[in-house]
Design an enzyme around this catalytic site. Structure first.
Site, PDB file in Angstrom:
ATOM      1  N   GLU A  94      22.725  11.646  61.180  1.00  0.00           N
ATOM      2  CA  GLU A  94      24.027  12.233  60.865  1.00  0.00           C
ATOM      3  C   GLU A  94      24.690  12.951  62.036  1.00  0.00           C
ATOM      4  O   GLU A  94      25.919  12.980  62.128  1.00  0.00           O
ATOM      5  CB  GLU A  94      23.888  13.221  59.687  1.00  0.00           C
ATOM      6  N   SER A 364       4.676  31.180  -1.668  1.00  0.00           N
ATOM      7  CA  SER A 364       3.505  32.060  -1.787  1.00  0.00           C
ATOM      8  C   SER A 364       3.014  32.641  -0.469  1.00  0.00           C
ATOM      9  O   SER A 364       2.119  33.485  -0.465  1.00  0.00           O
ATOM     10  CB  SER A 364       2.358  31.300  -2.462  1.00  0.00           C
TER      11      SER A 364
END
Length: 689
Positions: A94, A364
């Site tokens: 680059e 329950s």
């Protein structure tokens, strides 16, 4: 002749003066522009280079289990935390003069300008790494002169205020690698399944081949193009003396393995759990004066990967096809750490969490809390009451309620609290609520910090008030830990993106409180082991009989059933787990297979989660004694009495008569109250206003 020469000399002199003046003017203009640019840069100041950073979740062993990001998946790492080949490859392909220029490569710019002028449009870029970083931070990828000018201005400011290493690090953390991955760390994890610090020269070159055009050079899109560019980068690295010829040749021949399909970056473990983690993290970070939106957090969680995997496996095994939903949670009694969570069948289809967000009737499973209040108000495990058809009146006699047991039958004789909880007798539960009263039970629920509205009606004893599975499991976890409530938590540590620990559970004041006496908590725990004991079988079997064959260690648990909901919650001394089944729209659960899901999921999870752990018994505290009694009479057991069972009692409640004593008859709670108050047990209804 001389005059002609003189004129030529004068003209030449004028041209020289004009050129000199123009040169001076140009130099002054350029100098002025430079000074103006410098002043502008100083006034505006350093560009803010903060970018959104993904937050990472870790399990309790430090393994990555997921991430959280707003728009871009990115994990910021320093140059020291990435392979040096990555920065070398980036510079080679680059910007080979990165360390020499001040943001611009003028020779490349001139070359690009000539090509652009010839073409009459923007056809070639000459961006340095600094310019690309500026574009990644502040601009779009639009090909226009306006964007290039802005890019140059930002690049200039970046070069003034930041070191080259900062700029290179920033570029490598912001560049796009395709498939939603930003920065080398996210890309390395995605493509190769490992950190950027550990990738090879060959992998580094392949990775840095992608940013030129992710839609063209991603090895997942076009492997040939990606490899061709990888080879180009390796050659450039050799030419620029980043690597030797031998290194390049080895890298050229190296076979790479892509791990994108198995990538931990794109896979989330326990998505329902991670949503709760993020909610808790948001609150913690806010308390610390920071914003969760900043990102970059490393959040260490309480998730036990083995627990989560086991939970998911047994749920998949037992869940029938269809719309039946499930909620599952497990947590540690000693710490309150949530170790696993499943909030539904499929997070992608429905992120609604049926553990924390849904409120359903617990059936329950509420009874242990009712009996906890009873133990505080004169009951003992050997408190007997008649289990028979009973019509209860309430609302000052204006209303009636007639509870039934699951099979429609009754014991038709006195049963103890120990047996009532084992076979889940409904008559006993409602009578208990009537005897102790509404307020003690309401106060106990409040003490346990359960978000549930307790109504002053008999049906409350059978779990008709809606509550979340999370709150119910938290309550059972408290019983397991000797009555000490530890607020459930999902997080052990939070670190910011600079590596500073802002939260560590070890340094925080633990959120815990004593909500139940240790003696009562232990007795209740031991009573809940009766669910698996056939000794208690009567008109109805002990409710855990169907899964007892899979049990290899002591568990305390309670199941619950309503028309629309199936529950089971229970614990060992090491772990608590809760399971719920039902339909989101409250449709009746009628299929026999569906009704077995909760128990089968629970027992198989507990067994597998405990593999390799020592078998820990429930140990009685001081003030509690174990006595072998006859279940039917409540007397001290002898060989003549068949239904024998170890029961733990307070000293004052230990029976003094043998089970064979002809005078022994279990005195019911109602009868004992009548002895104390010959005028009548309750001259008014306890269910009244």
């Amino acid at each position: 002749m001389r005059r002609v020469q003189h004129r030529k000399k004068v003209k030449r002199s004028k041209r020289m003066k004009r050129f000199f003046l123009l040169s001076i003017a140009a130099i002054c203009a350029l100098s002025g522009a430079f000074v103006t640019l410098r002043i502008y840069a100083q006034i505006v100041g350093a560009p803010i280079i903060q970018v959104p950073i993904s937050s990472v979740f870790l399990d309790n062993q430090g393994n990555v289990i997921g991430d959280r990001f707003e728009e871009q998946r990115r994990y910021w790492v320093s140059l020291d935390e990435m392979s040096p080949f990555l920065s070398q490859a980036a510079i080679a392909v680059e910007d080979k003069d990165f360390y020499k220029h001040h943001g611009f490569d003028y020779s490349r710019i001139a070359s690009a300008l000539l090509k652009d002028v010839k073409a009459g449009k923007k056809v070639e870029g000459a961006s340095t790494i600094t310019q690309q970083y500026a574009r990644n931070l502040f601009l779009t990828h639009e090909k226009s002169w306006n964007r290039k000018i802005n890019e140059a201005l930002f690049a200039y400011r970046l070069e003034i205020f930041y070191e080259k290493e900062d700029l290179l690090e920033g570029y490598l953390n912001t560049v796009y690698f395709g498939h939603g991955m930003y920065g080398v760390e996210a890309a390395s994890r995605f493509y190769f399944g490992k950190s950027a610090k550990n990738i090879t020269l060959s992998e580094s070159a392949l990775l840095m081949a992608i940013p030129k055009g992710p839609s063209h050079y991603s090895p997942l899109v076009n492997e040939k193009k990606a490899v061709d560019r990888q080879q180009l980068i390796l050659k450039l690295m050799e030419d620029q003396q980043f690597v030797t010829t031998a290194q390049r040749e080895r890298a050229k021949e190296e076979k790479f393995v892509l791990k994108a399909e198995d990538s931990v970056v794109t896979k989330k473990t326990a998505p329902y759990f991670l949503e709760e983690v993020w909610k808790e993290a948001s609150e913690i970070v806010k308390r610390k004066g920071q914003r969760i939106e900043e990102g970059g957090w490393m959040i260490e969680t309480t998730l036990n990967k083995q627990h989560q995997q086991v939970a998911e496996e047994v749920i998949e095994k037992w869940m029938p096809e269809g719309e039946l939903q499930i909620g599952f949670i497990s947590m540690e009694p000693k710490t309150g750490y949530v170790t696993a969570m499943v909030g539904g069948r499929n997070f992608a289809e429905s992120p609604f969490n049926r553990v924390t967000q849904a409120k359903r009737q617990p059936g329950s499973t509420i009874k242990p809390l009712l009996y906890a209040a009873a133990l505080e108000n004169g009951f003992s495990p050997l408190t007997y009451m008649n289990s028979e058809r009973t019509v209860f009146t309430y609302d000052n006699g204006r209303r009636e309620y007639e509870p039934k047991n699951v099979n429609g039958e009754f014991a038709e004789h006195p049963i103890s609290l120990a047996q009532a909880i084992a076979i889940s007798d409904n008559i006993y539960a409602v009578k208990t609520f009537e005897q102790i009263g509404y307020k003690p039970f309401q106060q106990l629920i409040k003490r346990f910090n359960i978000d549930m509205e307790i109504k002053n009606t008999p049906a409350t004893a059978l779990g008709t008030s809606e509550v979340s599975l999370f709150d119910m499991t938290k309550a059972y976890n408290t019983i397991s830990d000797k009555g000490i409530q530890k607020e459930p938590t999902y997080i052990t540590k939070i670190t910011n993106n600079k590596g500073k620990i802002i939260y560590d559970v070890e340094n925080e004041k633990p959120k815990e409180k004593k909500v139940l006496l240790e003696q009562d908590a232990f007795m209740l725990s031991h009573l809940l082991t009766g669910m698996f004991d056939p000794t208690f079988n009567d008109y109805s079997p002990a409710t855990g009989n169907s899964i007892r064959s899979k049990q290899t260690r002591p568990y305390a648990a309670k199941s619950g059933t309503t028309n629309t909901d199936q529950y089971i919650i229970g614990f060992s001394p090491q772990l608590t787990a809760g399971v719920w089944n039902g339909y989101d729209q409250g449709k009746q659960v009628s299929d026999a297979e569906a009704k077995q899901v909760t128990k089968q999921v629970w027992i198989e999870f507990m067994e597998k989660a405990h593999q390799g752990l020592l078998v820990e018994p429930f140990i009685s505290p001081p003030g509690i004694r174990g006595v072998i009694v006859d279940i039917e009479t409540g007397g001290i057991a002898t060989s003549a009495c068949k239904k024998q069972r170890l029961i733990y009692l307070k000293e004052k409640d230990i029976p003094t008569k043998l089970c064979t004593d002809p005078k022994l008859k279990p005195q019911t709670f109602e009868e004992s109250k009548e002895d104390d108050h010959p005028w009548s047990i309750f001259p008014f209804s306890l269910f009244g206003e």
